[in-house]
Design a protein around this motif. Structure first.
Motif, PDB file in Angstrom:
ATOM      1  N   VAL A 214      25.016  35.843  43.480  1.00 27.31           N
ATOM      2  CA  VAL A 214      25.275  34.500  42.946  1.00 27.31           C
ATOM      3  C   VAL A 214      25.110  33.668  42.608  1.00 27.31           C
ATOM      4  CG1 VAL A 214      28.047  34.132  43.808  1.00 27.31           C
ATOM      5  CG2 VAL A 214      27.283  35.888  44.650  1.00 27.31           C
ATOM      6  N   LEU A 215      25.187  33.230  41.352  1.00 27.21           N
ATOM      7  CA  LEU A 215      24.840  31.828  41.169  1.00 27.21           C
ATOM      8  C   LEU A 215      26.326  30.959  41.293  1.00 27.21           C
ATOM      9  CD1 LEU A 215      24.221  33.128  37.608  1.00 27.21           C
ATOM     10  CD2 LEU A 215      22.756  33.289  39.912  1.00 27.21           C
ATOM     11  N   GLY A 216      27.544  30.983  40.985  1.00 30.21           N
ATOM     12  CA  GLY A 216      28.919  30.245  41.379  1.00 30.21           C
ATOM     13  C   GLY A 216      29.629  30.588  41.504  1.00 30.21           C
ATOM     14  N   LEU A 217      31.140  29.811  41.135  1.00 28.93           N
ATOM     15  CA  LEU A 217      32.438  30.889  41.291  1.00 28.93           C
ATOM     16  C   LEU A 217      32.408  29.817  40.133  1.00 28.93           C
ATOM     17  CD1 LEU A 217      33.384  30.505  44.528  1.00 28.93           C
ATOM     18  CD2 LEU A 217      32.675  32.469  43.536  1.00 28.93           C
ATOM     19  N   SER A 218      34.394  30.291  39.922  1.00 27.18           N
ATOM     20  CA  SER A 218      34.674  29.192  38.244  1.00 27.18           C
ATOM     21  C   SER A 218      35.652  28.354  39.454  1.00 27.18           C
ATOM     22  CB  SER A 218      35.584  30.158  37.857  1.00 27.18           C
ATOM     23  OG  SER A 218      37.096  30.901  38.863  1.00 27.18           O
ATOM     24  N   GLY A 219      36.140  27.037  38.153  1.00 33.60           N
ATOM     25  CA  GLY A 219      36.779  26.229  39.244  1.00 33.60           C
ATOM     26  C   GLY A 219      38.010  26.654  39.615  1.00 33.60           C
ATOM     27  N   ASP A 220      38.834  27.554  39.759  1.00 35.41           N
ATOM     28  CA  ASP A 220      40.005  27.698  40.041  1.00 35.41           C
ATOM     29  C   ASP A 220      39.715  29.126  40.976  1.00 35.41           C
ATOM     30  OD1 ASP A 220      39.524  30.344  38.737  1.00 35.41           O
ATOM     31  OD2 ASP A 220      41.165  31.029  37.464  1.00 35.41           O
ATOM     32  N   GLY A 221      37.976  29.290  41.456  1.00 32.00           N
ATOM     33  CA  GLY A 221      38.025  29.850  42.872  1.00 32.00           C
ATOM     34  C   GLY A 221      38.281  31.089  43.044  1.00 32.00           C
ATOM     35  N   ALA A 222      38.649  31.958  41.078  1.00 33.35           N
ATOM     36  CA  ALA A 222      39.335  33.421  41.298  1.00 33.35           C
ATOM     37  C   ALA A 222      37.780  34.264  40.243  1.00 33.35           C
ATOM     38  CB  ALA A 222      40.061  33.269  40.150  1.00 33.35           C
ATOM     39  N   GLY A 265      26.463  37.144  34.576  1.00 32.89           N
ATOM     40  CA  GLY A 265      27.716  38.349  34.867  1.00 32.89           C
ATOM     41  C   GLY A 265      28.729  38.095  35.521  1.00 32.89           C
ATOM     42  N   VAL A 266      29.968  38.584  34.740  1.00 35.33           N
ATOM     43  CA  VAL A 266      31.581  37.545  35.168  1.00 35.33           C
ATOM     44  C   VAL A 266      32.503  38.887  35.932  1.00 35.33           C
ATOM     45  CG1 VAL A 266      33.241  36.765  34.993  1.00 35.33           C
ATOM     46  CG2 VAL A 266      31.323  35.721  33.337  1.00 35.33           C
ATOM     47  N   GLY A 267      32.685  38.682  37.320  1.00 32.79           N
ATOM     48  CA  GLY A 267      33.282  39.145  38.007  1.00 32.79           C
ATOM     49  C   GLY A 267      34.592  38.730  38.843  1.00 32.79           C
ATOM     50  N   VAL A 268      35.913  39.326  38.524  1.00 33.18           N
ATOM     51  CA  VAL A 268      36.889  38.824  39.389  1.00 33.18           C
ATOM     52  C   VAL A 268      37.103  39.301  40.674  1.00 33.18           C
ATOM     53  CG1 VAL A 268      39.893  39.023  39.360  1.00 33.18           C
ATOM     54  CG2 VAL A 268      38.674  39.089  37.252  1.00 33.18           C
ATOM     55  N   LEU A 269      37.035  38.246  41.731  1.00 29.43           N
ATOM     56  CA  LEU A 269      36.821  38.534  42.975  1.00 29.43           C
ATOM     57  C   LEU A 269      38.208  39.608  43.762  1.00 29.43           C
ATOM     58  CD1 LEU A 269      36.690  34.491  44.305  1.00 29.43           C
ATOM     59  CD2 LEU A 269      35.120  36.876  44.205  1.00 29.43           C
ATOM     60  N   ALA A 270      37.972  40.252  44.003  1.00 33.72           N
ATOM     61  CA  ALA A 270      39.267  40.939  44.794  1.00 33.72           C
ATOM     62  C   ALA A 270      39.599  41.020  45.702  1.00 33.72           C
ATOM     63  CB  ALA A 270      37.862  42.105  45.364  1.00 33.72           C
ATOM     64  N   SER A 271      39.443  40.004  45.991  1.00 34.36           N
ATOM     65  CA  SER A 271      40.347  38.942  47.009  1.00 34.36           C
ATOM     66  C   SER A 271      41.410  38.419  46.824  1.00 34.36           C
ATOM     67  CB  SER A 271      39.553  37.662  47.975  1.00 34.36           C
ATOM     68  OG  SER A 271      39.172  36.653  47.561  1.00 34.36           O
ATOM     69  N   ALA A 272      41.075  37.845  45.011  1.00 28.19           N
ATOM     70  CA  ALA A 272      41.698  36.998  44.027  1.00 28.19           C
ATOM     71  C   ALA A 272      42.774  37.960  43.631  1.00 28.19           C
ATOM     72  CB  ALA A 272      41.607  36.325  43.191  1.00 28.19           C
ATOM     73  N   VAL A 273      42.231  39.345  43.479  1.00 24.44           N
ATOM     74  CA  VAL A 273      43.548  40.456  42.578  1.00 24.44           C
ATOM     75  C   VAL A 273      44.539  41.245  43.798  1.00 24.44           C
ATOM     76  CG1 VAL A 273      43.010  42.774  42.155  1.00 24.44           C
ATOM     77  CG2 VAL A 273      41.780  40.923  41.200  1.00 24.44           C
ATOM     78  N   LEU A 274      44.528  40.703  44.709  1.00 30.84           N
ATOM     79  CA  LEU A 274      45.342  41.242  46.174  1.00 30.84           C
ATOM     80  C   LEU A 274      46.413  40.142  46.038  1.00 30.84           C
ATOM     81  CD1 LEU A 274      45.810  43.057  48.272  1.00 30.84           C
ATOM     82  CD2 LEU A 274      43.858  42.382  49.929  1.00 30.84           C
ATOM     83  N   ARG A 275      45.540  39.142  46.689  1.00 30.54           N
ATOM     84  CA  ARG A 275      46.690  37.887  46.495  1.00 30.54           C
ATOM     85  C   ARG A 275      47.572  38.155  45.332  1.00 30.54           C
ATOM     86  NH1 ARG A 275      43.230  34.313  46.961  1.00 30.54           N
ATOM     87  NH2 ARG A 275      42.942  33.845  45.025  1.00 30.54           N
ATOM     88  N   ASP A 276      46.939  38.170  43.809  1.00 22.63           N
ATOM     89  CA  ASP A 276      47.922  38.269  43.127  1.00 22.63           C
ATOM     90  C   ASP A 276      48.761  39.671  43.172  1.00 22.63           C
ATOM     91  OD1 ASP A 276      48.364  37.661  40.150  1.00 22.63           O
ATOM     92  OD2 ASP A 276      48.381  39.935  39.968  1.00 22.63           O
ATOM     93  N   LEU A 277      48.243  40.633  43.284  1.00 20.28           N
ATOM     94  CA  LEU A 277      49.252  42.277  44.421  1.00 20.28           C
ATOM     95  C   LEU A 277      49.711  41.513  44.605  1.00 20.28           C
ATOM     96  CD1 LEU A 277      46.344  44.564  43.596  1.00 20.28           C
ATOM     97  CD2 LEU A 277      48.609  44.359  41.924  1.00 20.28           C
ATOM     98  N   ARG A 278      49.977  40.990  45.455  1.00 19.79           N
ATOM     99  CA  ARG A 278      50.818  41.028  47.466  1.00 19.79           C
ATOM    100  C   ARG A 278      51.925  40.060  46.178  1.00 19.79           C
ATOM    101  NH1 ARG A 278      46.124  40.252  51.874  1.00 19.79           N
ATOM    102  NH2 ARG A 278      46.524  41.969  52.725  1.00 19.79           N
ATOM    103  N   GLU A 279      51.612  39.036  45.752  1.00 19.55           N
ATOM    104  CA  GLU A 279      52.739  37.926  45.052  1.00 19.55           C
ATOM    105  C   GLU A 279      53.181  38.577  44.546  1.00 19.55           C
ATOM    106  OE1 GLU A 279      50.372  34.433  43.648  1.00 19.55           O
ATOM    107  OE2 GLU A 279      49.958  33.709  45.278  1.00 19.55           O
ATOM    108  N   ARG A 280      52.974  39.491  43.389  1.00 18.16           N
ATOM    109  CA  ARG A 280      53.527  40.043  42.614  1.00 18.16           C
ATOM    110  C   ARG A 280      54.606  41.453  42.939  1.00 18.16           C
ATOM    111  NH1 ARG A 280      50.199  41.812  37.355  1.00 18.16           N
ATOM    112  NH2 ARG A 280      52.642  42.069  36.117  1.00 18.16           N
ATOM    113  N   GLY A 281      54.847  41.846  44.483  1.00 14.34           N
ATOM    114  CA  GLY A 281      55.020  42.091  45.602  1.00 14.34           C
ATOM    115  C   GLY A 281      54.646  43.903  45.430  1.00 14.34           C
ATOM    116  N   PHE A 282      53.777  44.358  45.226  1.00 14.80           N
ATOM    117  CA  PHE A 282      52.545  45.779  44.749  1.00 14.80           C
ATOM    118  C   PHE A 282      51.287  45.635  46.148  1.00 14.80           C
ATOM    119  CE2 PHE A 282      53.673  44.923  40.749  1.00 14.80           C
ATOM    120  CZ  PHE A 282      54.332  46.221  40.383  1.00 14.80           C
ATOM    121  N   GLY A 283      52.142  44.535  46.734  1.00 15.22           N
ATOM    122  CA  GLY A 283      50.714  44.477  48.017  1.00 15.22           C
ATOM    123  C   GLY A 283      50.447  44.869  48.584  1.00 15.22           C
TER     124      GLY A 283
END
Length: 291
Positions: A214-222, A265-283
């Protein structure tokens, strides 16, 4: 390549379907030149784990053997586009751009599990294919927004409830199961190790790792930036912490994100994806056996 050798390969494959994390079976597969991401020696396990030496090698190996059956190749038409993984009995998580590209080509999108090769790249098992029936939720990736770039895909046949291996395996194989997004690592610190399970260049699954990836995170933490060995076909691969807790979904090289360090390399945090799915009603459907 003799019939006897082929029978021995299939015997080892069937045994590994039933006991995917067994060290002796992993060693037998390696001696036969069969593709497997499960290391047979404890020394290799400790090199992969890095400083997380408290992890029991046998437990880690069994977990990795289970993951091997839950990661798939994303295909469309006669092409392989990248990697995906099960997050429910009939749900596959993959990058949105893979799904979009396959659709643009007018191809049926498929997930292929258990693809296995032997010496000199010879195909031993073509794998088991499950067709994507619909996209339940999608987010377009953009480095200029909080877009997460994922597609939650429903596939026919409920692969998570099927045994690992060919469909005729029946009850002899361990049930495939799926990766629990709810157990995703909530945060990653610079210097943390990562392990990636990926289909490199449309080939069989390969394991990549770095004890301080891990080198770091994006500014929005996603999003997370890291140093891991990836190639075309890696997009969509799950990234794990050294103890094999899901951490992120690999999106691509640094060129996809103007904020990424050069060569990262660039990855999207799985926790951010889960949070988004929950906010959209798919959690509620992620991780469920049946909806």
């Amino acid at each position: 390549y003799s019939q006897q050798e082929g029978s021995l390969e299939l015997l080892v494959v069937a045994a590994r379907d039933a006991f995917p994390g067994d060290a002796a079976l992993a060693a037998a597969a390696q001696r036969l030149g069969l593709s497997t991401i499960v290391p047979s020696s404890n020394a290799t396990v400790h090199r992969t784990i890095g400083t997380a030496a408290t992890i029991d090698p046998d437990t880690w190996r069994r977990r990795l053997g289970t993951l091997e059956g839950q990661v798939c190749r994303i295909e469309g038409g006669d092409r392989a586009f990248g990697t995906g993984f099960l997050v429910g009995v009939d749900l596959v998580l993959a990058p949105d751009h893979l799904f979009a590209t396959a659709q643009e080509l007018g191809a049926d999108v498929r997930s292929r599990f258990d693809f296995l090769s032997g010496p000199r790249g010879r195909t031993v098992l073509a794998g088991t294919v499950f067709r994507v029936t619909e996209a339940l939720a999608r987010r377009v990736y953009s480095d200029r927004s909080t877009g997460l770039g994922y597609a939650l895909l429903r596939v026919g046949g409920a692969p998570g409830a099927q045994p690992i291996g060919p469909m005729h395996t029946e009850s002899t194989g361990a049930l495939r199961g799926w990766i629990d997004l709810g157990e995703a690592a909530p945060a990653l610190e610079p210097g943390t190790g990562l392990v990636i399970v990926q289909h490199l260049s449309a080939g069989p699954l390969r394991l990549g790792h770095d004890a301080a990836a891990v080198l770091g995170l994006s500014g929005d933490g996603a999003r997370v930036y890291y140093d891991l060995p990836t190639e075309p076909g890696s997009s969509g691969a799950p990234c794990f912490t050294p103890d094999l807790t899901l951490a992120a979904i690999h999106v691509g090289p640094a060129s996809v994100d103007r904020h990424a360090p050069r060569g990262a390399g660039v990855g999207v945090l799985a926790s951010a994806v889960l949070r988004d799915l929950r906010e959209r009603g798919f959690g509620d459907i992620v991780g469920r056996a049946f909806v």
